[in-house]
Design a protein around this motif. Structure first.
Motif, mmCIF file in Angstrom:
data_model
loop_
_atom_site.group_PDB
_atom_site.id
_atom_site.type_symbol
_atom_site.label_atom_id
_atom_site.label_comp_id
_atom_site.label_asym_id
_atom_site.label_seq_id
_atom_site.Cartn_x
_atom_site.Cartn_y
_atom_site.Cartn_z
ATOM 1 N N PRO A 72 -0.678 57.874 -17.553
ATOM 2 C CA PRO A 72 0.182 56.339 -16.936
ATOM 3 C C PRO A 72 -0.704 55.147 -17.741
ATOM 4 C CG PRO A 72 -0.358 57.726 -15.106
ATOM 5 C CD PRO A 72 -0.919 58.449 -16.103
ATOM 6 N N LEU A 73 -2.183 55.203 -17.892
ATOM 7 C CA LEU A 73 -2.591 54.277 -18.342
ATOM 8 C C LEU A 73 -2.277 53.817 -19.869
ATOM 9 C CD1 LEU A 73 -4.947 52.036 -18.433
ATOM 10 C CD2 LEU A 73 -6.621 53.518 -19.079
ATOM 11 N N ALA A 74 -2.142 54.839 -20.742
ATOM 12 C CA ALA A 74 -1.887 55.044 -22.043
ATOM 13 C C ALA A 74 -0.425 54.422 -22.124
ATOM 14 C CB ALA A 74 -1.893 56.331 -22.674
ATOM 15 N N LEU A 75 0.415 54.648 -21.190
ATOM 16 C CA LEU A 75 1.881 54.270 -21.217
ATOM 17 C C LEU A 75 1.814 52.855 -21.094
ATOM 18 C CD1 LEU A 75 4.080 57.043 -19.169
ATOM 19 C CD2 LEU A 75 3.738 56.845 -21.461
ATOM 20 N N ARG A 76 1.127 52.345 -20.060
ATOM 21 C CA ARG A 76 1.083 51.070 -19.628
ATOM 22 C C ARG A 76 0.432 50.130 -20.889
ATOM 23 N NH1 ARG A 76 -2.880 51.487 -15.266
ATOM 24 N NH2 ARG A 76 -3.360 49.406 -15.842
ATOM 25 N N LEU A 77 -0.496 50.489 -21.566
ATOM 26 C CA LEU A 77 -1.109 49.866 -22.442
ATOM 27 C C LEU A 77 -0.272 49.842 -23.872
ATOM 28 C CD1 LEU A 77 -4.935 50.845 -21.997
ATOM 29 C CD2 LEU A 77 -3.722 48.824 -21.250
ATOM 30 N N TYR A 78 0.371 50.915 -24.051
ATOM 31 C CA TYR A 78 1.373 50.563 -25.241
ATOM 32 C C TYR A 78 2.480 49.845 -24.815
ATOM 33 C CZ TYR A 78 4.346 52.598 -28.750
ATOM 34 O OH TYR A 78 5.127 52.962 -29.621
ATOM 35 N N LEU A 79 2.739 49.874 -23.706
ATOM 36 C CA LEU A 79 4.215 49.038 -23.385
ATOM 37 C C LEU A 79 4.040 47.648 -22.948
ATOM 38 C CD1 LEU A 79 6.067 51.492 -20.800
ATOM 39 C CD2 LEU A 79 6.815 50.753 -23.393
ATOM 40 N N ALA A 80 2.721 47.225 -22.739
ATOM 41 C CA ALA A 80 2.441 45.839 -22.308
ATOM 42 C C ALA A 80 2.713 44.862 -23.406
ATOM 43 C CB ALA A 80 1.184 45.865 -21.696
ATOM 44 N N ALA A 91 5.206 42.650 -18.461
ATOM 45 C CA ALA A 91 4.086 42.972 -19.311
ATOM 46 C C ALA A 91 2.701 42.816 -18.590
ATOM 47 C CB ALA A 91 4.004 41.899 -20.470
ATOM 48 N N ILE A 92 2.558 41.702 -17.900
ATOM 49 C CA ILE A 92 1.430 41.426 -17.177
ATOM 50 C C ILE A 92 1.175 42.710 -15.959
ATOM 51 C CG2 ILE A 92 0.308 39.893 -15.065
ATOM 52 C CD1 ILE A 92 1.856 37.592 -16.767
ATOM 53 N N ALA A 93 2.368 42.911 -15.598
ATOM 54 C CA ALA A 93 2.178 44.222 -14.333
ATOM 55 C C ALA A 93 1.665 45.290 -15.132
ATOM 56 C CB ALA A 93 3.572 44.478 -13.627
ATOM 57 N N LEU A 94 2.368 45.851 -16.327
ATOM 58 C CA LEU A 94 1.746 46.809 -16.931
ATOM 59 C C LEU A 94 0.391 47.006 -17.408
ATOM 60 C CD1 LEU A 94 4.840 47.162 -19.468
ATOM 61 C CD2 LEU A 94 4.236 48.926 -17.984
ATOM 62 N N LEU A 95 -0.051 45.656 -17.784
ATOM 63 C CA LEU A 95 -1.307 45.564 -18.122
ATOM 64 C C LEU A 95 -2.307 45.977 -17.260
ATOM 65 C CD1 LEU A 95 -3.573 44.854 -20.406
ATOM 66 C CD2 LEU A 95 -3.205 42.548 -19.644
ATOM 67 N N PHE A 96 -2.152 45.478 -15.886
ATOM 68 C CA PHE A 96 -3.064 45.426 -14.690
ATOM 69 C C PHE A 96 -2.733 46.557 -13.709
ATOM 70 C CE2 PHE A 96 -3.762 41.266 -16.386
ATOM 71 C CZ PHE A 96 -5.137 41.152 -16.502
ATOM 72 N N GLY A 97 -1.530 47.063 -14.085
ATOM 73 C CA GLY A 97 -1.066 48.249 -13.089
ATOM 74 C C GLY A 97 -0.553 47.635 -11.477
ATOM 75 N N ILE A 98 0.197 46.655 -11.699
ATOM 76 C CA ILE A 98 0.387 45.624 -10.365
ATOM 77 C C ILE A 98 1.999 46.344 -9.984
ATOM 78 C CG2 ILE A 98 0.829 43.526 -9.323
ATOM 79 C CD1 ILE A 98 -1.273 42.419 -11.227
ATOM 80 N N ALA A 99 2.095 46.743 -8.960
ATOM 81 C CA ALA A 99 3.506 46.793 -8.444
ATOM 82 C C ALA A 99 4.477 47.750 -9.452
ATOM 83 C CB ALA A 99 4.289 45.732 -7.860
ATOM 84 N N MET A 100 3.733 48.703 -9.990
ATOM 85 C CA MET A 100 4.317 49.238 -11.309
ATOM 86 C C MET A 100 5.717 49.783 -11.151
ATOM 87 S SD MET A 100 3.202 49.603 -14.426
ATOM 88 C CE MET A 100 4.868 48.713 -14.560
#
Length: 202
Positions: free
Chosen positions: A23-31, A82-91
């Motif tokens: 999930p971290l890789a997906l988030r950092l890719y999409l942000a 994008a901010i939510a993806l970066l920090f993992g907020i209410a994903m």
């Protein structure tokens, strides 16, 4: 055979300690993808500005109703997403409006161009006419460059291509967001993880 199956099972189970990396890789890719898309839209949100005009114009744009509202919702969904993806907020919650923007983009912008982002006549899933037209333009562009330009220099670091602008990337981002919707932001490196731990203490 049972020993091999047991070893494979144990080996896979040993990776669970680092399963947050997916999930971290997906988030950092999409942000950064959504940050760039959203901030570009924000630049044109003034009435009669580029983004609003493109959302509303039926001739050279999307022809959507209430273009300012639609542009506003798309821009802020992408920036806040994008901010939510970066920090993992209410994903899981933020994945929903982002998936909606990808569906709207695929249907209104990219569908008519078929599947591919980069035109390749050897692979056509649907709307092959658009792919064939792109192939004709590519051949013509190559012949012009070979005749009037330094073609070898232009292509020494990669092939000359035509951007087909199909639904491939919108569909890819949708699938990535769908995974985040079902699995969440992941452990350890997300606000959601620590918020869930804090809530379980009560």
């Amino acid at each position: 055979m049972k020993r091999l199956a047991r070893w494979m099972h144990d080996a896979l189970n040993s990776t669970r300690s680092v399963d947050f990396l997916g999930p971290l890789a997906l988030r950092l890719y999409l942000a950064p993808v959504f940050w760039a898309a959203g901030t570009n839209k924000l630049d044109g949100l003034l009435p009669n500005a580029g983004t609003v005009s493109w959302f509303g114009n039926p001739d050279w744009g999307l022809g959507l109703p209430m273009p300012w509202l639609m542009a506003f919702l798309a821009a802020y969904a992408e920036v806040l997403g994008a901010i939510a993806l970066l920090f993992g907020i209410a994903m899981r919650w933020f994945s929903i409006p982002l998936m909606i923007t990808m569906v709207v983009a695929a249907v209104t912008v990219h569908w008519k161009h078929g599947w591919q982002t980069i035109s390749d006549p050897m692979m056509c899933l649907f709307n092959c006419g658009a792919t064939e037209e792109a192939a004709v333009r590519l051949d013509r562009a190559r012949s012009i460059l070979q005749e009037h330009g330094n073609y070898d220099w232009l292509t020494q670091s990669g092939s000359f291509v035509i951007l087909n602008n199909g639904i491939e990337m919108a569909a890819t981002y949708f699938v990535m967001l769908l995974v985040l919707f079902f699995y969440g932001a992941g452990r350890y490196l997300s606000v959601d993880h620590y918020a869930a731990r804090w809530l379980r203490r009560d």
